[in-house]
Scaffold this active site. Structure first.
Site, mmCIF file in Angstrom:
data_model
loop_
_atom_site.group_PDB
_atom_site.id
_atom_site.type_symbol
_atom_site.label_atom_id
_atom_site.label_comp_id
_atom_site.label_asym_id
_atom_site.label_seq_id
_atom_site.Cartn_x
_atom_site.Cartn_y
_atom_site.Cartn_z
ATOM 1 N N CYS A 2 0.817 -1.105 0.195
ATOM 2 C CA CYS A 2 0.431 0.121 -0.158
ATOM 3 C C CYS A 2 0.998 1.279 0.122
ATOM 4 O O CYS A 2 1.860 1.217 -0.235
ATOM 5 C CB CYS A 2 -0.959 0.172 0.991
ATOM 6 S SG CYS A 2 -1.766 -1.855 1.756
ATOM 7 N N ILE A 53 -4.559 -7.914 -0.695
ATOM 8 C CA ILE A 53 -3.627 -9.519 -0.600
ATOM 9 C C ILE A 53 -4.206 -9.873 -0.117
ATOM 10 O O ILE A 53 -4.419 -11.023 0.001
ATOM 11 C CB ILE A 53 -1.942 -9.118 -0.176
ATOM 12 C CG1 ILE A 53 -1.203 -7.503 -1.427
ATOM 13 C CG2 ILE A 53 -0.916 -10.126 -0.310
ATOM 14 C CD1 ILE A 53 -1.021 -7.795 -2.575
ATOM 15 N N ASN A 75 2.197 -0.264 5.637
ATOM 16 C CA ASN A 75 2.721 -0.419 4.193
ATOM 17 C C ASN A 75 3.237 -1.878 4.300
ATOM 18 O O ASN A 75 4.007 -1.350 5.429
ATOM 19 C CB ASN A 75 2.807 1.053 3.626
ATOM 20 C CG ASN A 75 3.833 -0.016 2.430
ATOM 21 O OD1 ASN A 75 3.116 -0.825 1.997
ATOM 22 N ND2 ASN A 75 4.504 0.884 2.492
ATOM 23 N N GLY A 76 2.690 -3.260 4.222
ATOM 24 C CA GLY A 76 3.367 -4.418 4.088
ATOM 25 C C GLY A 76 3.366 -5.025 4.361
ATOM 26 O O GLY A 76 1.307 -5.487 4.150
ATOM 27 N N GLU A 77 3.798 -6.321 5.224
ATOM 28 C CA GLU A 77 3.090 -7.712 5.326
ATOM 29 C C GLU A 77 3.501 -7.795 6.782
ATOM 30 O O GLU A 77 5.156 -8.050 6.575
ATOM 31 C CB GLU A 77 3.601 -8.608 4.092
ATOM 32 C CG GLU A 77 2.693 -8.251 2.895
ATOM 33 C CD GLU A 77 0.795 -8.104 3.040
ATOM 34 O OE1 GLU A 77 0.630 -8.847 3.766
ATOM 35 O OE2 GLU A 77 0.506 -7.677 1.755
ATOM 36 N N ASP A 100 -3.550 -9.256 8.367
ATOM 37 C CA ASP A 100 -2.441 -8.048 9.218
ATOM 38 C C ASP A 100 -2.511 -6.815 10.453
ATOM 39 O O ASP A 100 -1.738 -7.021 11.486
ATOM 40 C CB ASP A 100 -1.240 -8.755 8.196
ATOM 41 C CG ASP A 100 -1.642 -8.171 7.518
ATOM 42 O OD1 ASP A 100 -2.046 -7.706 7.340
ATOM 43 O OD2 ASP A 100 -0.131 -8.142 6.998
#
Length: 632
Positions: A2, A53, A75-77, A100
């Site tokens: 993101c 995602i 922003n991320g995983e 998450d």
């Protein structure tokens, strides 16, 4: 994956205009084409663009905690979010989504800033705690995800995933930092300790900030580091088994997604290892993507096809022309700051190909830094051995004199290009490694700079923070120090910036399984002999992967993406080379000397010298400065 943006008033809790946050957020639409959101409170505004995602419908952002006392843009995983969620549920946490993002909120409410050490993932996020009236900004351990910050008039801190998010703020100042030009002309990118604009900072990798209303903006706090100061116990086969375990964990943890997933495949050791371990863990053929070139000497598709056939992947490839210079302006817009790693062009191409088939792609980034796969690291090991045998009082006059008088023979075979080696041996290990990594040495930069630039940079040299990083490294050997600096300086500034911007430009999430922090920490403890053996770097990884990959994949000479810069500037870009020497942005500013740039272009075009990389740096700098102009 993101894009995030926001504004925090640290002097007073004045209201934030939601339209201002929306404009900043919309500048990042390419990072998140699937959704957008803005939330504002007293003294705070958060914006988000979403690339879905995980939990595709159920995790819109900005997201509030289940009790409404905290809100986040992320922003991320987080790869271990499921196990964290179970632990938090047992502790009494309640969840409204399956993703998450909400896990980070609950982790913050239970552990505060200590929650970061429990997160396994890549991330940059802004979390506002309404009860504490506190903003928590954080970035992942190795800097996979970026976060830019700028202080605005009126006591506000604006932040965004990319510089273009800040540039969308109407009060953003656009004054170029001349020290950033010194840094850029040295490394080919602007490192994370600086930004191209004077009032902009980047949150360093492995750091966080806690901001309160009514208090000055604090300095970032380090929450993670890697140490090379210890050595792993056990036998070679013990270490090989442990490495394989970490590699498998890194790959499998990054295969969690609710969208199509694949891998970049160049046919080199790292991407081939990722594909091998993905194939081992998957019940379906792995989707692999490769690009090749129409110039046989730089084309690696034969090796990529070999690996694809070995693991029966769903393979996609595209042959592109080596003449990709038509993308210069697009690259400048993608990166915002000047960025001269020419492999960004083919990296963008492979991201475009991957996005046609998948939404998430695993890359091979990180193994060279962690396990000593670069040729410069092998040279550093040898040079440090030589330095240890020759007193500095003898090295400096002997090798220094040889280096100064030895011709710079760009045309000669590699063994005869000894000038850099001599100059390196005359210096300390830190200075020698900085010289090996730099595109332009101090004396070369000084010859190009104009009077205004020389005056503005004064005693500062771009190598200084790099050498200081090596001197202060938690390390036992010169190779340790070099790898530490590569992980802290080169990796986030060049490699991860390149992958993040090119993948996000096309709405693709790239994941780096070889940067799993447990593997990085383990690799830092390996004996030197298991990292480099003879002329072979990354030795333990190659030894370990022999059970999966053939020798011609593991032990062939490292190549990577090659862009024919020298040929471009003697052919289709020759006119650009000459134009640069009179560019008003470069010359009229006093940053560069007109005669020096003209001589540089003439010497290259005539074939007397190879200045392809330097001309590319200058061209990308000029293009970036054009895009940074107001109204551009």
């Amino acid at each position: 994956m993101c894009g995030i943006a926001g504004v925090f008033h640290y002097e007073t809790m004045k209201p934030v205009d939601p339209k201002r946050v929306e404009v900043m957020t919309n500048a990042l639409a390419h990072r998140g084409p699937d959704g957008a959101g803005v939330w504002t409170g007293q003294g705070i505004g958060l914006g988000h663009r979403r690339l879905s995602i995980i939990d595709l419908e159920g995790s819109p952002q900005p997201m509030h905690s289940s009790d409404g006392r905290a809100v986040i843009v992320f922003n991320g995983e987080i790869y271990n979010y499921r196990s964290l969620r179970r632990e938090l549920v047992q502790a009494g946490a309640r969840f409204n989504t399956e993703g998450d993002t909400e896990v980070i909120l609950a982790a913050w409410q239970k552990w505060g800033p200590d929650c970061l050490s429990r997160l396994d993932g890549m991330f940059a996020f802004a979390l506002y705690d309404l009860g504490r009236r506190q903003l928590f900004l954080a970035r992942d351990r190795l800097g996979v995800k970026p976060l830019y910050m700028a202080r605005m008039p009126g006591g506000a801190l604006a932040f965004a995933s990319e510089l273009k998010g800040l540039l969308a703020h109407p009060l953003m100042r656009r004054e170029i930092d001349p020290l950033a030009i010194e840094d850029y002309m040295t490394w080919g990118y602007v490192p994370d300790h600086r930004a191209v604009l004077k009032n902009v900072d980047k949150l360093p990798a492995g750091h966080f900030m806690l901001l309160d209303h009514g208090k000055p903006v604090p300095a970032p706090q380090k929450w993670w580091d890697v140490s090379f100061a210890e050595r792993e116990k056990g036998s070679l086969e013990d270490h090989s088994a442990q490495l394989l375990h970490h590699l498998r964990e890194g790959v499998t943890s990054r295969m969690v997604a609710d969208v199509p997933l694949g891998a970049f495949l160049s046919g080199g050791v790292d991407s081939s290892s990722v594909v091998a371990l993905m194939s081992e863990a998957s019940t379906r053929p792995v989707t692999s993507c490769s690009i090749g070139f129409d110039v046989e000497s730089v084309d690696e598709t034969t090796y990529a096809r070999q690996v694809a056939k070995l693991f029966d992947t769903d393979h996609h490839e595209r042959i592109v022309s080596a003449d990709q210079f038509s993308e210069i302006d697009r690259i400048a817009k993608i990166f915002d700051e000047p960025f001269a790693d020419a492999s960004a062009l083919p990296t963008l191409r492979v991201c475009e190909l991957a996005r046609e088939h998948v939404t998430v792609a695993l890359s091979g980034d990180g193994a060279d830094e962690a396990l000593a796969g670069y040729r410069r690291q092998i040279f550093q090991l040898r040079e440090e051995q030589a330095r240890s045998m020759i007193p500095s009082a003898l090295r400096e006059p002997v090798f220094g004199s040889l280096g100064r008088f030895w011709p710079k023979a760009d045309w000669a075979p590699q063994p005869l290009r000894a000038k850099t080696t001599f100059l390196s041996l005359a210096q300390s290990g830190e200075a020698g490694y900085a010289r090996a990594l730099a595109i332009l040495a101090p004396e070369q930069r000084a010859a190009l700079f104009g009077e205004e630039m020389l005056k503005a940079r004064r005693d500062y040299r771009a190598e200084q923070p790099f050498e200081q990083l090596m001197r202060n490294a938690p390390a036992r050997s010169g190779l340790d120090c070099a790898q530490y600096a590569d992980l802290k300086f080169w990796l986030p500034g060049d490699i991860l910036t390149k992958t993040d911007r090119t993948s996000m430009a096309v709405g693709l999430e790239a994941r780096e399984p070889l940067l799993d922090h447990r593997m990085i920490e383990f690799a830092a403890r390996l004996p030197v002999r298991e990292r480099i053996r003879g002329k072979t770097g990354k030795w333990l990884m190659k030894h370990t992967m022999e059970r999966y990959l053939p020798a011609d994949i593991l032990y062939r000479q490292k190549q990577g993406f090659v862009t024919p810069l020298a040929q471009w500037f003697r052919g289709p870009l020759a006119s650009e080379a000459r134009r640069i020497s009179s560019s008003s942005l470069l010359v009229d500013s006093g940053w560069f000397a007109r005669k020096s740039l003209s001589r540089l272009a003439d010497d290259h075009i005539s074939g007397r010298s190879d200045h392809g990389r330097t001309l590319w740096q200058l061209l990308m700098l000029e293009r970036s400065l054009v895009h940074l102009q107001p109204g551009a």
